[in-house]
Design an enzyme around this catalytic site. Structure first.
Site, PDB file in Angstrom:
ATOM      1  N   LEU A 197       0.941  -1.698  -0.162  1.00 37.36           N
ATOM      2  CA  LEU A 197       0.161   0.249   0.077  1.00 37.36           C
ATOM      3  C   LEU A 197       0.808   1.534  -0.072  1.00 37.36           C
ATOM      4  O   LEU A 197      -0.146   2.723   0.407  1.00 37.36           O
ATOM      5  CB  LEU A 197      -0.758   0.200   0.865  1.00 37.36           C
ATOM      6  N   CYS A 198       1.774   1.313  -0.166  1.00 39.97           N
ATOM      7  CA  CYS A 198       3.320   2.243  -0.519  1.00 39.97           C
ATOM      8  C   CYS A 198       3.020   2.907  -1.848  1.00 39.97           C
ATOM      9  O   CYS A 198       2.670   2.730  -2.712  1.00 39.97           O
ATOM     10  CB  CYS A 198       4.595   2.312   0.249  1.00 39.97           C
ATOM     11  N   HIS A 199       3.177   4.111  -1.988  1.00 41.15           N
ATOM     12  CA  HIS A 199       3.425   4.879  -3.085  1.00 41.15           C
ATOM     13  C   HIS A 199       4.520   4.605  -3.501  1.00 41.15           C
ATOM     14  O   HIS A 199       5.298   5.049  -2.458  1.00 41.15           O
ATOM     15  CB  HIS A 199       2.357   6.375  -2.727  1.00 41.15           C
ATOM     16  N   MET A 231       8.950   4.201   5.240  1.00 44.89           N
ATOM     17  CA  MET A 231       9.309   3.032   4.711  1.00 44.89           C
ATOM     18  C   MET A 231      10.327   2.819   3.824  1.00 44.89           C
ATOM     19  O   MET A 231      10.877   1.664   3.647  1.00 44.89           O
ATOM     20  CB  MET A 231       8.155   2.546   3.845  1.00 44.89           C
ATOM     21  N   GLU A 232      10.519   3.514   2.877  1.00 36.14           N
ATOM     22  CA  GLU A 232      11.781   3.009   2.080  1.00 36.14           C
ATOM     23  C   GLU A 232      13.449   3.209   3.237  1.00 36.14           C
ATOM     24  O   GLU A 232      13.446   2.279   2.782  1.00 36.14           O
ATOM     25  CB  GLU A 232      12.156   4.514   1.266  1.00 36.14           C
ATOM     26  N   ASP A 244      23.532 -13.129   4.303  1.00 34.62           N
ATOM     27  CA  ASP A 244      23.635 -13.405   2.750  1.00 34.62           C
ATOM     28  C   ASP A 244      25.291 -14.042   3.014  1.00 34.62           C
ATOM     29  O   ASP A 244      25.613 -15.707   3.088  1.00 34.62           O
ATOM     30  CB  ASP A 244      23.085 -13.109   1.640  1.00 34.62           C
TER      31      ASP A 244
END
Lengths: 155, 155, 155, 155, 155, 155
Positions: free
Chosen positions: B75-77, B111-112, B126
């Site tokens: 739901l992020c733009h 969020m980024e 990893d």
């Protein structure tokens, strides 16, 4: 002491050649915890009512992210995932996320399970951030693996 | 008590309409910590020698992941990022990751920043998993935001 | 008679230059219908119970697909979507899908709305295909647009 | 009455584990129809002249979309496609799209064929929308499948 | 002597902060040449007949790749492209590719133009490799830029 | 004279059906050269100091691009890469890039090796363009292949 597996003797990164490894059934389980407030957990529980999409959104995000792992983690091999499951357990003020990933391929799928957990957790963060901007994603780690040369592994 | 911002009154998920919000300079800082062993940190330091790519790989992965945020978090733009920085601080047995993201757009970039931290951390996992399969990504959280209606925010 | 807008006079495809167009608030609404059986609709309604994810999965798929439109439709411009909504209306033996997409940009968003509808519909097909392999996605079309030079448009 | 195959008994979405299924040659054929005007079909036919790229663009979009299916449809498995073909048949006022997809893998490819048809159809819509904004994509459905446990299936 | 623009004083890669730069109309033109055989050029010319898709495929690939530049080049900013054009000029034994990219944004688009040329060229290579496996992509370079602080630039 | 392998007898593009081909170990080596100035090469060498990320960024970009080949080259098959290596050799005023790609699959990996070289080269261009905007990517070509029906092939 071991060596970093994705850099060669000169220190250069590479995608390690796995052509010689056997195609076997492999699985990995990873977990992580979103620490938030009792209020947020109550909102997520209320989401258990008809059509409440918050947990479903985080679950779908995790499953789709598992498929995107080789696009995100530079030295991961593209892998034919044969199954992905993402589960949530709501505590008093936290949500525990468990991802289980299966494959029949030449390398393990712990990175895929970890990626599913992390992206599920970030999606939960995105859903709840207006209510709790201080939420924290904690303890993202591998719990269990099996398949391949190393056999069964438990944390 | 507030409400989940990405679901409507019936519980359905949606990408919230932000057309009415102002385009302003915004920034967010997020951090997280990979907990591992002193041996692994020593290997990563040795990577400070010519051509050692381990930390660079994790840094690049984090920067690229910031750009992928709207593909990962449902739901992020989509946002026009104007700058991304990922920094590592090597402790005795851990690596602290800090991501700083800037934009001129209608929504914040926390969020980024969180996505950059999480994917950098998973990429480190990893790289080191052959030496330390028990590594844990902890404390992924927003430290600071500014820009937009809510102005300055510190943890 | 008009001309195909995405090929030049020699017939070559191109992404049309829109630099001269104004940045305005624009919106588009598209619909489509999955024709299936009363049994399947009953299963989807039952999904209205706690944690039933079938409709949520199709909704999330549609929202994410709207963001992927320029990756899918070769000559579409990348666009800063400011809002996406996907709604379902369950009939006797069909599901009507409505997608509403908003932007502040130089081109319209009807392709984004159509893509959201189509991918939501295909995702429903995927969820129900074990029960009804004969399901059909019908009537994918634009219902309404506004913003930009052409102003208001209704079907 | 059957059950939705992608949700478990609690209603949670998951990517079903197919490790137990056999790797066999599988194929699927899907079709769909873009309903438009005789004028548009005439323009597309004229596109049959040297360098006319309209149909080629839609064909390429469909082929590339088939490869993107697991990114678009949340619970689809990543699959090693071994062949994709997209064909157009121009009628008086419509274009019938047929996609044929082949694989050697553990699951069927009907979602890949449907996705190729839908994205080809939307791309045609994008090419013709300046001339016919009322175009409709109709009848997207599976026509034929073979391979796997269920053998031959015809609509 | 200048400095590498994408690494900071400590040598760490970053996406440079461009928030302070002006949004202006910018364009870039890049070229490149696929060197092959007269036979292959003849086949591509024959492709000028109805429905011959070889050049169209390479053109579409180039346009779509321009949009993917920030996914491919790690430190490139996501940019709102407003127009992309890819042209081919068939010589005796080579194909010259020219890409023109336009934007209204804070950074130049030479990387987008170069990426369009390179991916168009590789796609041509893919189409012709059964006939000429020795084909070479040569001379991929920026020819012209304008817009932004540096104004007009010609090779 | 041969035929273009990716278009059918009517000229239509398609992803060729390879179901009949054998799964064998295959490899391809491709090279290319970024021609720049002695000053730039000196800057890249200086990058050999601790934490200098310029070459690492280009290397990672090339490895990730190899995995993206089927998304970029429209008619390429998705392939399970089993190893990717990207190497740089710094000359007086140029950088030679060599990519080696391995798989166990039904088709060759020369397009993956070429894509790794091209995207590594463009990433170098991006890193150095502030110092040398006239840099050119030259000679992108296949050097060697083995595996599959055609066996060993050298330029």
């Amino acid at each position: 002491m071991g060596e970093l597996s994705h850099v060669d003797e000169s220190g250069a990164a590479r995608m390690v050649d796995v052509s010689g490894k056997a195609v076997t059934a492999r699985a990995a389980v990873a977990t992580g915890t979103v620490r938030t407030t009792p209020d947020v957990v109550a909102l997520l529980r209320r989401d258990g009512l008809p059509k409440g999409d918050a947990l479903a959104t985080a679950r779908i995000a995790g499953i789709m992210a598992a498929k995107k792992t080789p696009e995100l983690i530079p030295l991961c091999h593209p892998i034919a995932l044969s199954g992905v499951k993402v589960e949530f357990e709501l505590g008093e003020s936290d949500v525990v996320i468990t991802a289980t990933v299966r494959t029949n391929d030449r390398t393990g799928v712990e990175m895929e399970a970890l990626t599913a957990v992390a992206v599920s957790g970030l999606t939960l963060h995105d859903m709840i951030k207006a209510v709790d901007p201080r939420a924290v994603l904690d303890g993202v780690r591998v719990e269990h693996k099996h398949g391949g040369k190393s056999g069964e592994w438990d944390r």
